[in-house]
Design a protein around this motif. Structure first.
Motif, short mmCIF file in Angstrom:
data_model
loop_
_atom_site.label_atom_id
_atom_site.label_comp_id
_atom_site.label_asym_id
_atom_site.label_seq_id
_atom_site.Cartn_x
_atom_site.Cartn_y
_atom_site.Cartn_z
N PHE A 197 -1.42 1.66 9.40
CA PHE A 197 -0.01 2.03 9.55
C PHE A 197 0.59 2.24 8.17
O PHE A 197 0.25 1.54 7.23
N HIS A 198 1.51 3.19 8.07
CA HIS A 198 2.25 3.37 6.82
C HIS A 198 3.68 3.00 7.07
O HIS A 198 4.34 3.59 7.92
N SER A 199 4.15 1.98 6.36
CA SER A 199 5.55 1.63 6.52
C SER A 199 6.11 1.20 5.17
O SER A 199 5.48 0.42 4.44
N GLY A 200 7.27 1.72 4.84
CA GLY A 200 7.93 1.41 3.57
C GLY A 200 7.06 1.73 2.36
O GLY A 200 7.06 0.98 1.39
N ARG A 247 3.96 1.52 2.10
CA ARG A 247 2.78 0.67 2.01
C ARG A 247 1.84 0.96 3.17
O ARG A 247 2.29 1.24 4.28
#
Ligand code: ADP
Ligand code: MG
Length: 337
Positions: free
Chosen positions: A14-17, A19
């Motif tokens: 997952f890519h979030s913020g 990261r």
């Protein structure tokens, strides 16, 4: 015969913020038809993501998934022969219990009389025969859970996916539902894949368990196999109380680099023939046993679970510890890889 569910090198990032989070990391796993298989692990270890990939709600970043021999990577959820029971049950609040259960047949255009008859049968199966005209808000948590089960079963899935299905129930009801769910699975002989963070639930219901740690499968085994022969320190400690011995203590006491012994396998006894000597630090009452924390001469602290009818030592007393060779189990550094 084809596996009911097969994951081969499945990862999910997952890519979030800004990261990247590797929620599931190179998991390979085969679940057999009719098996009660549990994905067990602490919060955030990747269980739900894994289940969502089987159900088709989340796409793997890499790897391949098949269900009953068919590669399902490009199939949407509704074309897979699986049904998911979500953690919050996701019942329709404005519909009656009967309509909730019959919902998927209604969507498929099945005649009202046929689908209502089938929904009533399923409500019997989950032991809720007299609730058909109620709304979900008029049911207890355990009853809502059964409606969600009946609703999932009406589409006759080959594989039922359950994400923490008993998480919202209090302990007594949860234990009762564990027995009922297991009994239902045995009668229907369909494959259940259950997600839970509760080791008691996993041990008491499953044919086999896969233990997750930080997105990786650490070990797959039967409940007794996992409890008695954990591969790693993580599995040993997640499945229950464990004395994990490392370095010098392990060498002195067991002759291996890392080992574990369950507290219920330690007995107090005579000086002669004892494995080690120690001083009782604390005694803790658990209702069905006493837990003694013992500081051993070698510098290691061990916990021993003592039967409720045994002669108890006092805090500060010197005691002699005994165990059978078979109670000591060697641990590895890493799990399946
Ligand atoms: P579990 O069910 O074992 O508690 P999850 O599969 O829900 O674990 O989550 C695994 C990891 O992936 C966690 O670090 C979580 O924060 C992250 N994660 C899950 N879903 C998403 C998402 N949709 N977007 C970003 N990160 C996610
Ligand atoms: Mg989860």
């Amino acid at each position: 015969m084809a596996h009911a569910v097969s994951l081969s090198g499945v990862s999910c990032v997952f890519h979030s913020g800004g990261r990247a989070v590797k929620a599931v990391d190179d998991v390979s796993l085969d679940i057999q038809p009719g098996e009660f298989f549990t994905l067990l692990g602490p919060s955030g270890s990747g269980k739900t993501t894994c289940l969502r990939m089987i159900g088709g709600f989340t796409r793997p970043t890499s790897g391949t998934l098949s269900i009953h021999g068919e590669v399902v990577d490009s199939l949407p959820p509704y074309l897979r022969p699986v049904t998911t029971v979500f953690q919050d049950y996701a019942l329709f609040p404005h519909m009656t219990v009967l309509d909730n259960v019959a919902y998927s047949l209604m969507v498929r255009g099945v005649a009202k009389s046929v689908r209502e008859k089938r929904a009533s049968e399923l409500l019997e199966l989950v032991r809720l025969p007299d609730m058909s005209s109620r709304k979900p808000a008029q049911l207890s948590g355990g009853q809502r859970q059964r409606v969600a089960l009946a609703r999932a079963l009406i589409s006759e899935p080959k594989v039922l996916l359950l994400d923490e299905p008993l998480g919202a129930l209090d302990l007594k009801l949860r234990e009762q539902m564990q027995v009922e769910l297991k009994e239902l699975q045995r009668r229907l002989a369909i494959t259940f894949v259950l997600v839970t963070h509760d080791q008691h639930e996993a041990l008491s219901m499953s044919d086999r368990i896969g233990v997750f740690n930080r997105g990786r499968l650490e070990q797959i085994d039967t409940p007794t196999g996992l409890y008695e022969q954990p591969a790693t320190r993580f599995v040993a400690e997640f499945l229950g109380a464990a004395n994990v011995l490392e370095a010098d203590a392990a060498q002195q006491l067991t002759g291996s680099a890392a080992a574990m012994i369950r507290p219920e396998r330690i007995r107090l006894g005579a000086e002669q023939g004892a494995r080690v000597r120690g001083v009782v630090q604390t005694l803790q009452y658990f209702g069905s046993f006493w837990r003694a924390k013992i500081q051993c001469d070698q510098g290691t602290a061990l916990i021993a679970d003592l039967a409720i009818d045994s002669v108890l030592p006092a805090a500060g007393e010197t005691v002699h510890l005994h165990w059978d060779d078979s109670a000591i189990h060697r641990l590895n550094e890493t799990g399946m890889r």
